[in-house]
Motif scaffolding. Structure first.
Motif, PDB file in Angstrom:
ATOM      1  N   LEU A 125       0.840  -1.210   0.000  1.00 18.32           N
ATOM      2  CA  LEU A 125       0.000   0.000   0.000  1.00 18.32           C
ATOM      3  C   LEU A 125       0.874   1.259   0.000  1.00 18.32           C
ATOM      4  CD1 LEU A 125      -2.616  -1.200   2.660  1.00 18.32           C
ATOM      5  CD2 LEU A 125      -2.997  -1.008   0.207  1.00 18.32           C
ATOM      6  N   LEU A 126       1.969   1.211   0.755  1.00 18.15           N
ATOM      7  CA  LEU A 126       2.875   2.372   0.825  1.00 18.15           C
ATOM      8  C   LEU A 126       3.401   2.741  -0.567  1.00 18.15           C
ATOM      9  CD1 LEU A 126       4.705   4.355   2.555  1.00 18.15           C
ATOM     10  CD2 LEU A 126       6.444   2.563   2.434  1.00 18.15           C
ATOM     11  N   GLY A 127       3.861   1.727  -1.323  1.00 11.67           N
ATOM     12  CA  GLY A 127       4.472   1.974  -2.637  1.00 11.67           C
ATOM     13  C   GLY A 127       3.559   2.770  -3.560  1.00 11.67           C
ATOM     14  N   PRO A 128       2.353   2.265  -3.845  1.00  9.87           N
ATOM     15  CA  PRO A 128       1.450   3.015  -4.729  1.00  9.87           C
ATOM     16  C   PRO A 128       1.101   4.407  -4.189  1.00  9.87           C
ATOM     17  CG  PRO A 128       0.673   0.766  -4.456  1.00  9.87           C
ATOM     18  CD  PRO A 128       1.842   0.924  -3.529  1.00  9.87           C
ATOM     19  N   LEU A 129       1.038   4.569  -2.867  1.00  7.61           N
ATOM     20  CA  LEU A 129       0.708   5.893  -2.301  1.00  7.61           C
ATOM     21  C   LEU A 129       1.845   6.880  -2.565  1.00  7.61           C
ATOM     22  CD1 LEU A 129      -0.923   4.728   1.054  1.00  7.61           C
ATOM     23  CD2 LEU A 129      -2.093   5.942  -0.798  1.00  7.61           C
ATOM     24  N   VAL A 130       3.085   6.427  -2.350  1.00  7.61           N
ATOM     25  CA  VAL A 130       4.243   7.299  -2.596  1.00  7.61           C
ATOM     26  C   VAL A 130       4.344   7.594  -4.096  1.00  7.61           C
ATOM     27  CG1 VAL A 130       6.772   7.427  -2.492  1.00  7.61           C
ATOM     28  CG2 VAL A 130       5.487   6.583  -0.517  1.00  7.61           C
ATOM     29  N   GLU A 131       4.142   6.554  -4.911  1.00  6.11           N
ATOM     30  CA  GLU A 131       4.200   6.766  -6.372  1.00  6.11           C
ATOM     31  C   GLU A 131       3.095   7.721  -6.825  1.00  6.11           C
ATOM     32  OE1 GLU A 131       4.136   2.777  -7.963  1.00  6.11           O
ATOM     33  OE2 GLU A 131       6.294   2.540  -7.674  1.00  6.11           O
ATOM     34  N   GLY A 132       1.994   7.741  -6.082  1.00  5.13           N
ATOM     35  CA  GLY A 132       0.878   8.643  -6.404  1.00  5.13           C
ATOM     36  C   GLY A 132       1.110  10.069  -5.920  1.00  5.13           C
ATOM     37  N   GLY A 133       2.275  10.329  -5.314  1.00  2.50           N
ATOM     38  CA  GLY A 133       2.641  11.694  -4.941  1.00  2.50           C
ATOM     39  C   GLY A 133       2.371  12.062  -3.490  1.00  2.50           C
ATOM     40  N   HIS A 134       1.926  11.107  -2.683  1.00  2.00           N
ATOM     41  CA  HIS A 134       1.669  11.440  -1.269  1.00  2.00           C
ATOM     42  C   HIS A 134       2.988  11.487  -0.491  1.00  2.00           C
ATOM     43  CE1 HIS A 134      -2.629  11.257  -1.717  1.00  2.00           C
ATOM     44  NE2 HIS A 134      -2.495  10.136  -2.386  1.00  2.00           N
ATOM     45  N   GLU A 135       3.068  12.461   0.423  1.00  2.00           N
ATOM     46  CA  GLU A 135       4.287  12.632   1.213  1.00  2.00           C
ATOM     47  C   GLU A 135       4.194  11.734   2.437  1.00  2.00           C
ATOM     48  OE1 GLU A 135       4.890  16.848   1.920  1.00  2.00           O
ATOM     49  OE2 GLU A 135       6.693  16.359   3.071  1.00  2.00           O
ATOM     50  N   LEU A 136       4.717  10.541   2.278  1.00  2.00           N
ATOM     51  CA  LEU A 136       4.473   9.494   3.265  1.00  2.00           C
ATOM     52  C   LEU A 136       5.744   8.688   3.487  1.00  2.00           C
ATOM     53  CD1 LEU A 136       2.041   8.079   4.722  1.00  2.00           C
ATOM     54  CD2 LEU A 136       1.773   6.684   2.680  1.00  2.00           C
ATOM     55  N   VAL A 137       6.063   8.431   4.760  1.00  2.00           N
ATOM     56  CA  VAL A 137       7.237   7.607   5.064  1.00  2.00           C
ATOM     57  C   VAL A 137       6.774   6.382   5.856  1.00  2.00           C
ATOM     58  CG1 VAL A 137       7.791   9.003   7.105  1.00  2.00           C
ATOM     59  CG2 VAL A 137       9.560   7.618   6.100  1.00  2.00           C
ATOM     60  N   GLY A 138       7.344   5.232   5.541  1.00  2.00           N
ATOM     61  CA  GLY A 138       6.956   4.011   6.239  1.00  2.00           C
ATOM     62  C   GLY A 138       7.790   3.807   7.490  1.00  2.00           C
ATOM     63  N   LEU A 139       7.254   2.995   8.404  1.00  2.00           N
ATOM     64  CA  LEU A 139       7.994   2.580   9.599  1.00  2.00           C
ATOM     65  C   LEU A 139       7.710   1.092   9.749  1.00  2.00           C
ATOM     66  CD1 LEU A 139       9.553   3.206  12.269  1.00  2.00           C
ATOM     67  CD2 LEU A 139       7.349   3.656  13.304  1.00  2.00           C
ATOM     68  N   GLU A 151       2.237  15.217  10.315  1.00  2.00           N
ATOM     69  CA  GLU A 151       0.964  15.865   9.956  1.00  2.00           C
ATOM     70  C   GLU A 151      -0.180  14.880  10.183  1.00  2.00           C
ATOM     71  OE1 GLU A 151      -0.416  18.987   9.441  1.00  2.00           O
ATOM     72  OE2 GLU A 151       1.754  19.236   9.646  1.00  2.00           O
ATOM     73  N   ALA A 152       0.112  13.606   9.851  1.00  2.00           N
ATOM     74  CA  ALA A 152      -0.898  12.550  10.033  1.00  2.00           C
ATOM     75  C   ALA A 152      -0.172  11.217  10.207  1.00  2.00           C
ATOM     76  CB  ALA A 152      -1.816  12.486   8.814  1.00  2.00           C
ATOM     77  N   ILE A 153      -0.877  10.259  10.818  1.00  2.00           N
ATOM     78  CA  ILE A 153      -0.342   8.895  10.914  1.00  2.00           C
ATOM     79  C   ILE A 153      -1.418   7.948  10.379  1.00  2.00           C
ATOM     80  CG2 ILE A 153       0.495   7.074  12.469  1.00  2.00           C
ATOM     81  CD1 ILE A 153       1.733   9.187  14.228  1.00  2.00           C
ATOM     82  N   VAL A 154      -1.003   7.001   9.532  1.00  2.00           N
ATOM     83  CA  VAL A 154      -1.960   6.008   9.044  1.00  2.00           C
ATOM     84  C   VAL A 154      -1.557   4.626   9.551  1.00  2.00           C
ATOM     85  CG1 VAL A 154      -2.572   7.372   6.999  1.00  2.00           C
ATOM     86  CG2 VAL A 154      -0.822   5.621   6.775  1.00  2.00           C
ATOM     87  N   ILE A 155      -2.557   3.883  10.040  1.00  2.00           N
ATOM     88  CA  ILE A 155      -2.314   2.509  10.514  1.00  2.00           C
ATOM     89  C   ILE A 155      -3.398   1.616   9.901  1.00  2.00           C
ATOM     90  CG2 ILE A 155      -1.684   1.107  12.501  1.00  2.00           C
ATOM     91  CD1 ILE A 155      -1.610   3.568  14.232  1.00  2.00           C
ATOM     92  N   PRO A 156      -3.220   1.228   8.631  1.00  2.00           N
ATOM     93  CA  PRO A 156      -4.209   0.339   8.024  1.00  2.00           C
ATOM     94  C   PRO A 156      -3.989  -1.111   8.442  1.00  2.00           C
ATOM     95  CG  PRO A 156      -2.567   0.985   6.397  1.00  2.00           C
ATOM     96  CD  PRO A 156      -2.189   1.659   7.701  1.00  2.00           C
ATOM     97  N   ALA A 157      -4.845  -1.985   7.945  1.00  2.00           N
ATOM     98  CA  ALA A 157      -4.665  -3.446   8.029  1.00  2.00           C
ATOM     99  C   ALA A 157      -4.430  -3.971   9.443  1.00  2.00           C
ATOM    100  CB  ALA A 157      -3.550  -3.893   7.084  1.00  2.00           C
ATOM    101  N   PHE A 158      -5.113  -3.433  10.427  1.00  2.00           N
ATOM    102  CA  PHE A 158      -5.207  -4.033  11.775  1.00  2.00           C
ATOM    103  C   PHE A 158      -3.925  -4.013  12.610  1.00  2.00           C
ATOM    104  CE2 PHE A 158      -6.996  -7.121   8.540  1.00  2.00           C
ATOM    105  CZ  PHE A 158      -8.132  -6.364   8.305  1.00  2.00           C
ATOM    106  N   THR A 159      -2.882  -3.344  12.133  1.00  2.00           N
ATOM    107  CA  THR A 159      -1.609  -3.357  12.868  1.00  2.00           C
ATOM    108  C   THR A 159      -1.794  -2.852  14.298  1.00  2.00           C
ATOM    109  OG1 THR A 159      -0.445  -3.020  10.791  1.00  2.00           O
ATOM    110  CG2 THR A 159       0.785  -2.522  12.805  1.00  2.00           C
ATOM    111  N   PHE A 160      -2.670  -1.858  14.488  1.00  2.39           N
ATOM    112  CA  PHE A 160      -2.887  -1.303  15.830  1.00  2.39           C
ATOM    113  C   PHE A 160      -3.309  -2.393  16.818  1.00  2.39           C
ATOM    114  CE2 PHE A 160      -5.620   0.638  19.071  1.00  2.39           C
ATOM    115  CZ  PHE A 160      -4.754   1.598  19.580  1.00  2.39           C
ATOM    116  N   GLN A 161      -4.027  -3.401  16.333  1.00  2.01           N
ATOM    117  CA  GLN A 161      -4.540  -4.444  17.229  1.00  2.01           C
ATOM    118  C   GLN A 161      -3.450  -5.401  17.727  1.00  2.01           C
ATOM    119  OE1 GLN A 161      -7.941  -4.636  14.308  1.00  2.01           O
ATOM    120  NE2 GLN A 161      -8.814  -5.804  15.987  1.00  2.01           N
ATOM    121  N   LEU A 162      -2.250  -5.266  17.180  1.00  3.07           N
ATOM    122  CA  LEU A 162      -1.133  -6.094  17.659  1.00  3.07           C
ATOM    123  C   LEU A 162      -0.483  -5.489  18.894  1.00  3.07           C
ATOM    124  CD1 LEU A 162       0.622  -6.741  14.198  1.00  3.07           C
ATOM    125  CD2 LEU A 162      -0.902  -8.285  15.426  1.00  3.07           C
ATOM    126  N   PHE A 163      -0.832  -4.250  19.214  1.00  2.00           N
ATOM    127  CA  PHE A 163      -0.174  -3.546  20.322  1.00  2.00           C
ATOM    128  C   PHE A 163      -0.901  -3.767  21.646  1.00  2.00           C
ATOM    129  CE2 PHE A 163       1.064   0.012  17.104  1.00  2.00           C
ATOM    130  CZ  PHE A 163       1.948  -0.854  16.498  1.00  2.00           C
TER     131      PHE A 163
END
Ligand code: SAM
Length: 244
Positions: free
Chosen positions: A50-64, A96-108
């Protein structure tokens, strides 16, 4: 702290997602990030699917990403998408924003503390959570292995996923074991790997209380990735949250 996403679980991750008939989360993320000005963080960016297409689409986004193998897959496939190595619990930064898709938050663990910590790092949060109706209703057998799904690997072998779970409704805890089995053309077992994942899940009421005590209010709520009918059971809920 390790997340588990290593070995066959990492290498087969995208193949299993692609074989699912579930809707993609990409349009929902694009919608949220379209309203974001400045740098956003993608927590648990995995293989970059998901990160790849978002960055390629011009969104200013860094993965962790905590898993070295997942991060390597991401960097091979989407070299332009920056991914920070490490655990979010040890990561300091303001976004500016944080995105946590695909249930990752539920692992914490300690979701209340995590929501407060997220509030210290940003004032806009995108969160997708799943609710284990199939496990709770007994549609999936508890405490015994069952065939989950299988895929044909690009090399011609079969990749089979077997699962087992234990659920506690009162404490909102789901422990899932996965067994990844690679089988040759004649069905012979070539390799296996077992993993364990502990997840939290929340009733609607508990979740709204958690958001409130974490300092968040709901801007938008999307059910089942925007698919299905209004009265369907909510398996997946996506939230746009704003700091209060
Ligand atoms: C459910 S997978 C989702 C991957 C990706 N978001 C996707 O949708 O394809 C969870 C990901 O979060 C990563 N992860 C888990 N705990 C983490 C943590 N504390 N810090 C950073 N990444 C974490 C895992 O290694 C894994 O790649």
């Amino acid at each position: 702290m390790k997340s588990g996403y290593e070995g066959l679980e990492a290498r087969w991750h995208d193949l299993f997602w692609e074989a699912e008939e579930a809707a993609s989360e990409l349009p929902l993320l694009e919608d949220f990030l379209g309203e974001t000005q400045g740098r956003a963080l993608y927590l648990g960016s995995g293989s970059g699917r998901l990160l790849g297409p978002l960055v390629e689409g011009g969104h200013e986004l860094v993965g962790l990403e905590i898993s070295d193998e997942m991060r390597e897959l991401s960097q091979e496939r989407f070299p332009k998408a920056e991914v920070i190595a490490g655990s979010w619990q040890e990561h300091a930064g303001r976004y500016e924003a944080i995105v946590i898709p695909a249930f990752t938050f539920q692992l914490f663990g300690d979701p209340q503390r995590q929501l407060q910590r997220l509030r210290e790092q940003t004032s806009r949060l995108y969160l997708t959570l799943f609710f284990p109706w199939a496990e709770l209703s007994g549609d999936l057998p508890s405490r015994k292995w069952y065939f989950d799904r299988s895929i044909i690997l690009p090399t011609g072998e079969t990749g089979e996923l077997q699962s087992q779970h234990k659920i506690n409704e009162r404490s909102g805890s789901l422990v899932r074991k996965h067994r990844y089995v690679m089988k040759g053309k004649d069905g012979e077992v070539l390799k296996t790997q077992e993993t364990v994942q502990k997840m939290r899940f929340f009733s609607d009421r508990a979740l709204k209380k958690l958001f409130q005590s974490g300092g968040w209010s709901i801007d938008k709520e999307i059910n089942n990735l925007g698919e299905g009918e209004e009265n369907d059971l909510v398996y997946v809920a996506t939230f746009h949250l704003r700091g209060q």
